[in-house]
Structures are given as C-alpha cells and as structure tokens.
Scaffold this motif. Sequence first.
Motif, PDB file in Angstrom:
ATOM      1  N   GLY A 104      26.800  27.757   7.651  1.00  0.00           N
ATOM      2  CA  GLY A 104      25.438  27.252   7.841  1.00  0.00           C
ATOM      3  C   GLY A 104      24.407  28.368   7.857  1.00  0.00           C
ATOM      4  N   CYS A 105      24.837  29.593   7.536  1.00  0.00           N
ATOM      5  CA  CYS A 105      23.922  30.738   7.485  1.00  0.00           C
ATOM      6  C   CYS A 105      23.696  31.161   6.039  1.00  0.00           C
ATOM      7  CB  CYS A 105      24.500  31.908   8.285  1.00  0.00           C
ATOM      8  SG  CYS A 105      24.714  31.559  10.048  1.00  0.00           S
ATOM      9  N   VAL A 106      22.576  31.827   5.803  1.00  0.00           N
ATOM     10  CA  VAL A 106      22.225  32.241   4.453  1.00  0.00           C
ATOM     11  C   VAL A 106      21.519  33.591   4.501  1.00  0.00           C
ATOM     12  CG1 VAL A 106      20.017  30.998   4.543  1.00  0.00           C
ATOM     13  CG2 VAL A 106      21.035  31.525   2.323  1.00  0.00           C
ATOM     14  N   GLY A 107      21.717  34.386   3.445  1.00  0.00           N
ATOM     15  CA  GLY A 107      21.041  35.672   3.352  1.00  0.00           C
ATOM     16  C   GLY A 107      20.948  36.104   1.909  1.00  0.00           C
ATOM     17  N   GLY A 108      19.994  36.975   1.602  1.00  0.00           N
ATOM     18  CA  GLY A 108      19.870  37.439   0.229  1.00  0.00           C
ATOM     19  C   GLY A 108      18.514  38.016  -0.078  1.00  0.00           C
ATOM     20  N   GLU A 109      18.219  38.156  -1.375  1.00  0.00           N
ATOM     21  CA  GLU A 109      16.993  38.818  -1.809  1.00  0.00           C
ATOM     22  C   GLU A 109      15.801  37.879  -1.953  1.00  0.00           C
ATOM     23  OE1 GLU A 109      20.632  40.788  -3.393  1.00  0.00           O
ATOM     24  OE2 GLU A 109      19.743  38.855  -3.948  1.00  0.00           O
ATOM     25  N   MET A 110      16.028  36.562  -1.886  1.00  0.00           N
ATOM     26  CA  MET A 110      14.964  35.604  -2.196  1.00  0.00           C
ATOM     27  C   MET A 110      14.700  34.652  -1.018  1.00  0.00           C
ATOM     28  SD  MET A 110      13.787  36.038  -5.323  1.00  0.00           S
ATOM     29  CE  MET A 110      14.070  37.658  -6.028  1.00  0.00           C
ATOM     30  N   MET A 111      14.577  35.219   0.165  1.00  0.00           N
ATOM     31  CA  MET A 111      14.480  34.423   1.381  1.00  0.00           C
ATOM     32  C   MET A 111      13.047  34.041   1.763  1.00  0.00           C
ATOM     33  SD  MET A 111      17.594  34.007   2.864  1.00  0.00           S
ATOM     34  CE  MET A 111      17.381  33.979   4.640  1.00  0.00           C
ATOM     35  N   PHE A 112      12.073  34.702   1.158  1.00  0.00           N
ATOM     36  CA  PHE A 112      10.700  34.530   1.627  1.00  0.00           C
ATOM     37  C   PHE A 112       9.764  34.074   0.505  1.00  0.00           C
ATOM     38  CE2 PHE A 112      12.810  37.785   4.153  1.00  0.00           C
ATOM     39  CZ  PHE A 112      12.700  37.238   5.420  1.00  0.00           C
ATOM     40  N   LEU A 113       8.591  33.600   0.885  1.00  0.00           N
ATOM     41  CA  LEU A 113       7.649  33.050  -0.083  1.00  0.00           C
ATOM     42  C   LEU A 113       7.199  34.096  -1.096  1.00  0.00           C
ATOM     43  CD1 LEU A 113       6.138  30.391  -0.732  1.00  0.00           C
ATOM     44  CD2 LEU A 113       4.237  31.241   0.649  1.00  0.00           C
ATOM     45  N   ASN A 114       7.132  35.363  -0.678  1.00  0.00           N
ATOM     46  CA  ASN A 114       6.667  36.427  -1.574  1.00  0.00           C
ATOM     47  C   ASN A 114       7.797  37.229  -2.193  1.00  0.00           C
ATOM     48  OD1 ASN A 114       7.501  37.712   0.762  1.00  0.00           O
ATOM     49  ND2 ASN A 114       5.814  39.193   0.797  1.00  0.00           N
ATOM     50  N   SER A 115       9.052  36.799  -2.022  1.00  0.00           N
ATOM     51  CA  SER A 115      10.201  37.579  -2.492  1.00  0.00           C
ATOM     52  C   SER A 115      10.180  37.809  -4.000  1.00  0.00           C
ATOM     53  CB  SER A 115      11.513  36.888  -2.105  1.00  0.00           C
ATOM     54  OG  SER A 115      11.708  36.894  -0.710  1.00  0.00           O
ATOM     55  N   LYS A 116       9.802  36.798  -4.763  1.00  0.00           N
ATOM     56  CA  LYS A 116       9.831  36.933  -6.219  1.00  0.00           C
ATOM     57  C   LYS A 116       8.792  37.944  -6.703  1.00  0.00           C
ATOM     58  CE  LYS A 116      11.741  32.332  -7.092  1.00  0.00           C
ATOM     59  NZ  LYS A 116      11.661  31.083  -7.869  1.00  0.00           N
ATOM     60  N   GLY A 117       7.651  37.963  -6.066  1.00  0.00           N
ATOM     61  CA  GLY A 117       6.630  38.924  -6.437  1.00  0.00           C
ATOM     62  C   GLY A 117       7.045  40.347  -6.120  1.00  0.00           C
ATOM     63  N   LEU A 118       7.630  40.547  -4.960  1.00  0.00           N
ATOM     64  CA  LEU A 118       8.079  41.881  -4.562  1.00  0.00           C
ATOM     65  C   LEU A 118       9.196  42.381  -5.467  1.00  0.00           C
ATOM     66  CD1 LEU A 118       8.130  41.454  -0.664  1.00  0.00           C
ATOM     67  CD2 LEU A 118       6.421  42.658  -2.052  1.00  0.00           C
ATOM     68  N   MET A 119      10.126  41.486  -5.826  1.00  0.00           N
ATOM     69  CA  MET A 119      11.223  41.888  -6.698  1.00  0.00           C
ATOM     70  C   MET A 119      10.716  42.206  -8.100  1.00  0.00           C
ATOM     71  SD  MET A 119      14.431  42.584  -6.819  1.00  0.00           S
ATOM     72  CE  MET A 119      15.133  41.802  -5.343  1.00  0.00           C
ATOM     73  N   LEU A 120       9.734  41.459  -8.581  1.00  0.00           N
ATOM     74  CA  LEU A 120       9.190  41.729  -9.902  1.00  0.00           C
ATOM     75  C   LEU A 120       8.457  43.069  -9.929  1.00  0.00           C
ATOM     76  CD1 LEU A 120       8.790  41.016 -12.795  1.00  0.00           C
ATOM     77  CD2 LEU A 120       6.982  39.416 -12.152  1.00  0.00           C
ATOM     78  N   GLN A 121       7.785  43.408  -8.850  1.00  0.00           N
ATOM     79  CA  GLN A 121       7.145  44.725  -8.762  1.00  0.00           C
ATOM     80  C   GLN A 121       8.183  45.831  -8.956  1.00  0.00           C
ATOM     81  OE1 GLN A 121       5.053  45.112  -5.046  1.00  0.00           O
ATOM     82  NE2 GLN A 121       3.571  43.507  -5.515  1.00  0.00           N
ATOM     83  N   LYS A 122       9.330  45.683  -8.308  1.00  0.00           N
ATOM     84  CA  LYS A 122      10.396  46.690  -8.407  1.00  0.00           C
ATOM     85  C   LYS A 122      10.965  46.758  -9.819  1.00  0.00           C
ATOM     86  CE  LYS A 122      11.810  46.166  -3.568  1.00  0.00           C
ATOM     87  NZ  LYS A 122      12.898  45.764  -2.641  1.00  0.00           N
ATOM     88  N   LEU A 123      11.180  45.583 -10.425  1.00  0.00           N
ATOM     89  CA  LEU A 123      11.731  45.546 -11.777  1.00  0.00           C
ATOM     90  C   LEU A 123      10.785  46.202 -12.780  1.00  0.00           C
ATOM     91  CD1 LEU A 123      13.474  42.100 -12.486  1.00  0.00           C
ATOM     92  CD2 LEU A 123      14.503  44.373 -12.462  1.00  0.00           C
TER      93      LEU A 123
END
Length: 207
Positions: free
Chosen positions: A129-148
């Motif tokens: 019932g637990c979850v974790g990863g790189e896309m947990m937050f509302l702004n995660s996709k924007g932050l990851m795209l900045q890095k890419l």
Amino acid sequence: MIKLCIFDFDSTLMDGETIDILADSYGVGDKVKNITYTNSNEQLDFFEILVKKVSYLKGMSYTKTLEIGQKLPLMNGAYELCEFLKSKNIFLVIFSGGFYEGINPAMQKLNIDLGFANHLHHKNNILTGCVGGEMMFLNSKGLMLQKLKKMLCLKNEEVMCVGDGFNDIAMFEESGLKIAFCANKLLQSKADICINKKDLKEIIKAI
C-alpha cells in the motif's frame, strides 16, 4: 526541429488509468474513484491523492499487478505515432504519475527509449500500500524535463510534450510544442495543439 518527445502514459499512450484498472481488479475501484471525486472538497494535492489511492491496493498480489500491467490497453494510434516519431530520430520518453509496473511493458511494445514513473512497494509478493518514485508530485514532470534538457543539451523548441492532465502542465511549461490529447480544459488552454479524438494518429496529421 524536434529532438525529444515526452509522453504522459495514463489516458494518453494507454487507454485508461492504471490505478483504476488495478483497483477494479482488486474490488476497490469505487473507493479509489471517490478520492478524485472528493478532491475539490478535501483540497488534497497530487501527492496526497496518489498515496491515498495506492493505500487501497494493500494486500493485492504483486504477481497479479504485473499481469495486469502486461495487458493494459494501448491508445488507438500509439504504435503508429511512436513509429512515426522514431523514423524522425526523435528520442521518446514516458513521464507517468502512475507506475513502472504499467509503463515497462508499454515501453517494450512501443520502442520507447526511457521512462520515469513510480514503484508499487511490495514485500513477499504482496503490495504494502506504499508507493515511491520520481513522479510523486504535481511539478515532478517539469523538474525531470529540466534535467533531461540539460543532460541532452536541448532547447525548449526542440522538445514536444503530449498529455491530458493537471500534472502535465509542469512539463508543458518546459516544452516548445505542447499537445493536449483529450485533455481537461486547463491543459488545453496552455496547448499549441488540441486533439479531441481518441486516436494518436491525429497527432501525426497535426505536426
């Protein structure tokens, strides 16, 4: 010239919502769907919604989860669009607020180069019932795209994004070509192209 394409997964490359499909198979579909319904009243943010939804999967067989992930229905036109973009030497990436258990099989089927999502935690083959990863937050996709973009030395105008939901706004803000696919009105208002037919081949025509 576009060199990188970022896809959302649920209701974009895949026809449905992974968490809903998992919940339905485990008999808790109504509970999970009600979280979204009551969101406007409870003022839950993206992270809180994700954590609460996944909590209802506690006790589910992880093997069953993987089996469902293998059979998730891809959106009409997904194969054709990905094949078209690859023929243009465009690097394809999935950003999903869902789960690796869903995107990994799709990445193999569609020849996607890279993917980022979340992990469903399991122990002794049972979801905790637990979850974790790189896309947990509302702004995660924007932050990851900045890095890419920094890693690949790309400018905004060399990036296109395709999505449908609120958590896609952040990556739209980091992208040159923004495509809303059967999206909510807010995302459509921020898009360069809006596709309202459930067929990803329409994107080929548009670009």
